[in-house]
Design a protein around this motif. Structure first.
Motif, PDB file in Angstrom:
ATOM      1  N   LEU A  19      17.146 -40.292  41.257  1.00 33.79           N
ATOM      2  CA  LEU A  19      17.505 -41.183  42.357  1.00 33.79           C
ATOM      3  C   LEU A  19      19.001 -41.466  42.350  1.00 33.79           C
ATOM      4  CD1 LEU A  19      14.543 -43.710  42.061  1.00 33.79           C
ATOM      5  CD2 LEU A  19      14.836 -41.934  43.791  1.00 33.79           C
ATOM      6  N   GLY A  20      19.567 -41.470  43.534  1.00 28.52           N
ATOM      7  CA  GLY A  20      20.985 -41.792  43.670  1.00 28.52           C
ATOM      8  C   GLY A  20      21.175 -42.892  44.694  1.00 28.52           C
ATOM      9  N   ASP A  21      22.310 -42.876  45.375  1.00 25.72           N
ATOM     10  CA  ASP A  21      22.581 -43.892  46.381  1.00 25.72           C
ATOM     11  C   ASP A  21      21.868 -43.602  47.701  1.00 25.72           C
ATOM     12  OD1 ASP A  21      24.208 -45.267  44.618  1.00 25.72           O
ATOM     13  OD2 ASP A  21      26.024 -44.163  45.230  1.00 25.72           O
ATOM     14  N   ALA A  22      21.594 -42.314  47.977  1.00 23.20           N
ATOM     15  CA  ALA A  22      20.947 -41.956  49.239  1.00 23.20           C
ATOM     16  C   ALA A  22      19.465 -42.302  49.184  1.00 23.20           C
ATOM     17  CB  ALA A  22      21.129 -40.463  49.516  1.00 23.20           C
ATOM     18  N   PRO A  23      18.859 -42.687  50.302  1.00 26.42           N
ATOM     19  CA  PRO A  23      17.418 -42.973  50.318  1.00 26.42           C
ATOM     20  C   PRO A  23      16.609 -41.725  49.957  1.00 26.42           C
ATOM     21  CG  PRO A  23      18.489 -43.820  52.296  1.00 26.42           C
ATOM     22  CD  PRO A  23      19.495 -42.965  51.606  1.00 26.42           C
ATOM     23  N   LEU A  24      15.447 -41.945  49.334  1.00 27.80           N
ATOM     24  CA  LEU A  24      14.502 -40.875  49.007  1.00 27.80           C
ATOM     25  C   LEU A  24      13.261 -41.085  49.867  1.00 27.80           C
ATOM     26  CD1 LEU A  24      13.980 -38.473  46.942  1.00 27.80           C
ATOM     27  CD2 LEU A  24      12.567 -40.127  45.717  1.00 27.80           C
ATOM     28  N   THR A  25      12.958 -40.114  50.744  1.00 22.38           N
ATOM     29  CA  THR A  25      11.863 -40.297  51.700  1.00 22.38           C
ATOM     30  C   THR A  25      10.623 -39.514  51.275  1.00 22.38           C
ATOM     31  OG1 THR A  25      12.648 -38.445  53.063  1.00 22.38           O
ATOM     32  CG2 THR A  25      13.459 -40.651  53.602  1.00 22.38           C
ATOM     33  N   PHE A  26       9.451 -40.072  51.620  1.00 18.30           N
ATOM     34  CA  PHE A  26       8.154 -39.458  51.349  1.00 18.30           C
ATOM     35  C   PHE A  26       7.401 -39.336  52.680  1.00 18.30           C
ATOM     36  CE2 PHE A  26       9.477 -41.850  47.699  1.00 18.30           C
ATOM     37  CZ  PHE A  26       9.020 -41.177  46.578  1.00 18.30           C
ATOM     38  N   GLY A  27       6.697 -38.233  52.888  1.00 20.25           N
ATOM     39  CA  GLY A  27       5.887 -38.107  54.095  1.00 20.25           C
ATOM     40  C   GLY A  27       5.437 -36.684  54.338  1.00 20.25           C
ATOM     41  N   ARG A  28       4.617 -36.514  55.377  1.00 20.48           N
ATOM     42  CA  ARG A  28       4.069 -35.198  55.689  1.00 20.48           C
ATOM     43  C   ARG A  28       5.069 -34.281  56.378  1.00 20.48           C
ATOM     44  NH1 ARG A  28      -1.260 -35.497  58.987  1.00 20.48           N
ATOM     45  NH2 ARG A  28      -0.829 -33.276  59.039  1.00 20.48           N
ATOM     46  N   LYS A  29       6.038 -34.847  57.066  1.00 20.82           N
ATOM     47  CA  LYS A  29       7.005 -34.040  57.790  1.00 20.82           C
ATOM     48  C   LYS A  29       7.854 -33.236  56.808  1.00 20.82           C
ATOM     49  CE  LYS A  29      10.267 -34.406  61.646  1.00 20.82           C
ATOM     50  NZ  LYS A  29      11.067 -35.333  62.478  1.00 20.82           N
ATOM     51  N   SER A  30       8.131 -32.000  57.169  1.00 24.03           N
ATOM     52  CA  SER A  30       8.769 -31.078  56.230  1.00 24.03           C
ATOM     53  C   SER A  30      10.197 -31.457  55.870  1.00 24.03           C
ATOM     54  CB  SER A  30       8.755 -29.656  56.809  1.00 24.03           C
ATOM     55  OG  SER A  30       9.452 -29.610  58.040  1.00 24.03           O
ATOM     56  N   ASP A  31      10.858 -32.319  56.650  1.00 24.27           N
ATOM     57  CA  ASP A  31      12.237 -32.667  56.324  1.00 24.27           C
ATOM     58  C   ASP A  31      12.332 -33.868  55.382  1.00 24.27           C
ATOM     59  OD1 ASP A  31      11.440 -34.615  58.079  1.00 24.27           O
ATOM     60  OD2 ASP A  31      13.065 -34.319  59.530  1.00 24.27           O
ATOM     61  N   ASN A  32      11.187 -34.365  54.855  1.00 23.95           N
ATOM     62  CA  ASN A  32      11.231 -35.432  53.859  1.00 23.95           C
ATOM     63  C   ASN A  32      11.718 -34.882  52.523  1.00 23.95           C
ATOM     64  OD1 ASN A  32      10.047 -38.054  54.972  1.00 23.95           O
ATOM     65  ND2 ASN A  32       8.535 -36.558  55.656  1.00 23.95           N
ATOM     66  N   ASP A  33      12.263 -35.765  51.692  1.00 20.79           N
ATOM     67  CA  ASP A  33      12.700 -35.345  50.359  1.00 20.79           C
ATOM     68  C   ASP A  33      11.506 -34.955  49.491  1.00 20.79           C
ATOM     69  OD1 ASP A  33      15.546 -35.938  50.730  1.00 20.79           O
ATOM     70  OD2 ASP A  33      14.877 -38.026  50.827  1.00 20.79           O
ATOM     71  N   VAL A  34      10.420 -35.708  49.598  1.00 16.78           N
ATOM     72  CA  VAL A  34       9.172 -35.397  48.895  1.00 16.78           C
ATOM     73  C   VAL A  34       8.099 -35.237  49.962  1.00 16.78           C
ATOM     74  CG1 VAL A  34       7.466 -36.149  47.206  1.00 16.78           C
ATOM     75  CG2 VAL A  34       9.890 -36.713  46.870  1.00 16.78           C
ATOM     76  N   VAL A  35       7.651 -33.995  50.163  1.00 16.01           N
ATOM     77  CA  VAL A  35       6.658 -33.716  51.202  1.00 16.01           C
ATOM     78  C   VAL A  35       5.263 -33.977  50.624  1.00 16.01           C
ATOM     79  CG1 VAL A  35       5.696 -31.993  52.754  1.00 16.01           C
ATOM     80  CG2 VAL A  35       8.157 -32.014  52.271  1.00 16.01           C
ATOM     81  N   ILE A  36       4.524 -34.874  51.287  1.00 13.04           N
ATOM     82  CA  ILE A  36       3.166 -35.225  50.880  1.00 13.04           C
ATOM     83  C   ILE A  36       2.197 -34.398  51.721  1.00 13.04           C
ATOM     84  CG2 ILE A  36       1.508 -37.084  50.558  1.00 13.04           C
ATOM     85  CD1 ILE A  36       4.000 -37.471  48.919  1.00 13.04           C
TER      86      ILE A  36
END
Length: 663
Positions: A19-36
């Motif tokens: 983790l850094g200063d930028a937000p870390l996103t989770f979700g089904r959409k392929s452009d998320n940082d962590v794709v669920i």
């Protein structure tokens, strides 16, 4: 101090993000940082942001919620040790220092590239822990007790306490529930411990009759492949000479470990990345010899997980009498395999219900789509739906339902859909020297086993039988030649010969399951014959091409109109009588004419036409004896005895030398 997110369950298991200063996103959409990939996740489900020097988890209006330590949260300030759950996937929030400490401790049990090892111990790495890789490890451990150390890698495993187990669906691994047929030539060559573990009462059936390859009067056995994987992994966990690593093998990262081992065995399947990494050693596969009219021949098969209400003898007879469908089951539960035409294969696609785009995961991966409510078949990995099932009037879905009707499967007893590709190639070699011996390295030999060596066969279990035979052969070769010295090409002449024989039997059988040659000598792909049968009609053109009424009725009874459903039914019944007569002495309980007619008459005329024109399985060519690798490992092999030195030979008798002179 830096913090990290580490995957605990799901496809992200074992991976981490700093983790850094930028937000870390989770979700089904392929452009998320962590794709669920879970269907219960939203497109943008949650994100972690920095607030006043801390990391805060925010739920972004998700439909099914975000959980921390199993408590639903909207906003939560994270502390080390928190477990985040989104859908079916979970993550650990921890400091990077703590994670690295754990990772360092976990590496202590791993062999070091420069550690001192016993020169009398054969060091082996196996990539791929499916039935073939595990069977090879267990066979070699039994053959070289105390003289072998085997490390097996597989990313589909996870550690549970002191053992390694298969990941489940929530961890991103959909288990293979296909039923496969194991020939007695293969299962009798396994160790007694392996046979006892696999063939417990009630865990297998003997659906198919005795055949030319039934050794010692033992019939083929049907068994679920996931059950084989479970039992072999349990056995491997108990062997001190076998080390199980729940991680996908990366040949680029493991170069040093490869160089310190004597043997690298590649069992990762037809899409093996390790095999491709060493493509310059094993050579490029040749597809041209399995081409028809200049086109490399491939088949796409739809696998339908079903529960049939027919008896095994009826299922066997229906299967071998036509080339469109094949059922292999265990007490009626198994996979109904449907050979697709080119157009049907293009219809095997999924649709993402959120993004409203088409996906080819079921055709390209392939994935297993399980049945949910409202007749939806859902891919748990990608969240896609099987499009033909949503379009209930689509041609492919109607033909699937006809296949179910043929084998007595109620629509609600179709529980999952997948696909696989039969893609034949000729491999130039199966054994290759990967590294040469040096003063401090033994020299490493690589081997292709299982589907990494030979393609999947349309008949369920064909790949497993060939894979087990190749594992048995290599284990025998290594146990014979290992003397604590560097290995040589000559040590594997028998194994390479056995693999070439397996390849010929495997590929010739596959070829004859994919093409047919008519009485005029014209060879056509069976999938194209099926396609043309569906284009034909009962009109004048079709009638002109249809068999005569005498042949349609089998030469007996009243003539029937050629090109009609009754004509197709008559041909099918005549074909089934001939097959029944051949099988009757080996398979009791086969249906009589009346039962067959009643069952087939319920099918649509178009289905009868396809079944009839697809032809029967050419059992005279496709069947028969399997490759017998035992001939390469007989103990009475000839021994070379050097001739006496020339000086010790007696001089020829002048009175007979003229008789010996060819001049």
């Amino acid at each position: 101090m830096l913090s990290v997110i580490v995957g605990r369950t799901g496809p992200f298991t074992g991976q981490s993000v700093v983790l850094g200063d930028a937000p870390l996103t989770f979700g089904r959409k392929s452009d998320n940082d962590v794709v669920i990939v879970s269907v219960s996740a939203s497109r943008l489900h949650a994100e972690i942001v920095t607030e006043n020097g801390t990391y805060v988890l925010h739920d972004r209006g998700s439909r099914n919620g975000t959980y921390v330590n199993e408590q639903r949260v909207i906003r939560h300030e994270l502390t080390p040790g928190d477990t985040i759950r989104i859908g079916d996937e979970s993550f650990l929030f921890e400091t990077q220092e703590a994670v690295e400490t754990v990772m360092d401790l976990s590496q202590l049990a791993l062999p070091r590239a420069d550690e001192t090892v016993d020169p009398g111990v054969l060091r082996v790495t196996v990539t791929g822990g499916g039935p073939v890789g595990l069977a090879f490890a267990l066979l070699l451990e039994e053959a070289l007790p105390g003289r072998v150390a085997v490390t097996v890698y597989d990313g589909r495993w996870v550690r549970s306490g002191t053992s390694v187990v298969w990941k489940d669906e929530t961890q991103g691994n959909v288990r293979r529930q296909q039923v496969v047929t194991v020939q007695s030539r293969q299962y009798l060559a396994l160790t007694e411990e392996m046979r006892s573990a696999l063939f417990a009462e009630g865990q297998f059936s003997e659906m198919w009759p005795l055949g030319p390859d039934s050794v010692d009067g033992q019939p083929p056995r049907n068994i679920r492949i996931a059950y084989i994987e479970d039992r072999l992994l349990e056995l491997a966990n108990r062997k001190s000479a076998i080390r199980l690593v729940p991680k996908r093998f990366d040949p680029a990262e493991q170069e040093q470990l490869i160089a310190r081992d004597h043997v690298l065995v590649i069992c990762e399947g037809g899409r093996s990345r390790t095999r491709e990494h060493f493509a310059d050693r094993f050579g490029t596969a040749d597809a041209s010899i399995y081409s028809l009219d200049g086109e490399h021949l491939q088949d796409v098969v739809l696998g339908l997980r079903v529960k049939s209400r027919l008896s095994d003898p009826m299922s066997v007879l229906l299967t071998v009498a036509q080339n469109r469908f094949l059922l292999n089951s265990l007490r009626g539960e198994g996979f109904l395999n449907m050979r697709l035409t080119r157009e049907e294969a293009r219809s095997v696609i999924g649709i993402d219900p959120v993004r409203q785009v088409f996906e080819e995961c079921i055709a390209a991966r392939p994935c297993v789509m399980s049945r949910h409510e409202d007749n939806e078949f859902v891919c748990p990995t990608h969240g896609t739906l099987f499009l033909p099932a949503l379009l209930r009037s689509s041609p492919l879905w109607k033909r699937i339902l006809e296949g179910l009707r043929l084998f007595g499967v109620a629509e609600e007893d179709l529980s999952a859909i997948t696909s696989f590709r039969l893609d034949m190639v000729q491999r130039p070699r199966f054994t290759a020297q990967l590294t040469r011996p040096t003063a401090d390295r033994p020299g490493t030999y690589g081997f292709l086993l299982g589907d990494a060596a030979n393609a999947i066969h349309f008949w369920p279990g064909r790949g497993l039988n060939s894979g087990l035979a190749s594992a048995i052969s290599l284990a025998r070769s290594l146990s014979r030649v290992w003397r604590g010295r560097p290995l040589r090409d000559a040590d594997f002449i028998r194994h390479e010969a056995a693999m070439s024989m397996l390849q010929y039997r495997h590929k010739s059988r596959a070829w004859n399951a994919m093409v047919t040659t008519d009485e005029r000598g014209v060879t056509r792909a069976i999938k194209d014959i099926i396609d043309s049968s569906m284009e034909s009609t009962a009109g004048p053109a079709a009638a002109a091409l249809a068999p005569s009424s005498a042949s349609a009725s089998g030469g007996a009874g009243s003539p029937v109109p050629s090109g009609s459903a009754e004509a197709d039914l008559a041909i099918l019944l005549d074909r089934m009588r001939a097959i029944r007569d051949r099988l009757a002495t080996r398979l009791p309980g086969l249906p009589d004419d009346e039962e067959l007619r009643a069952h087939l008459s319920a099918l649509a005329p178009a289905t009868l036409r396809t079944l009839q024109e697809s032809g029967a399985w050419d059992t005279l060519i496709v069947g028969g004896e399997e490759a017998d690798i035992d001939i390469f490992y007989q103990n009475d092999a000839p021994v070379f005895v050097p001739a006496a030195p020339a000086a010790a030979l007696p001089l020829p008798d002048p009175r007979t030398s003229a008789l010996l002179d060819p001049a």
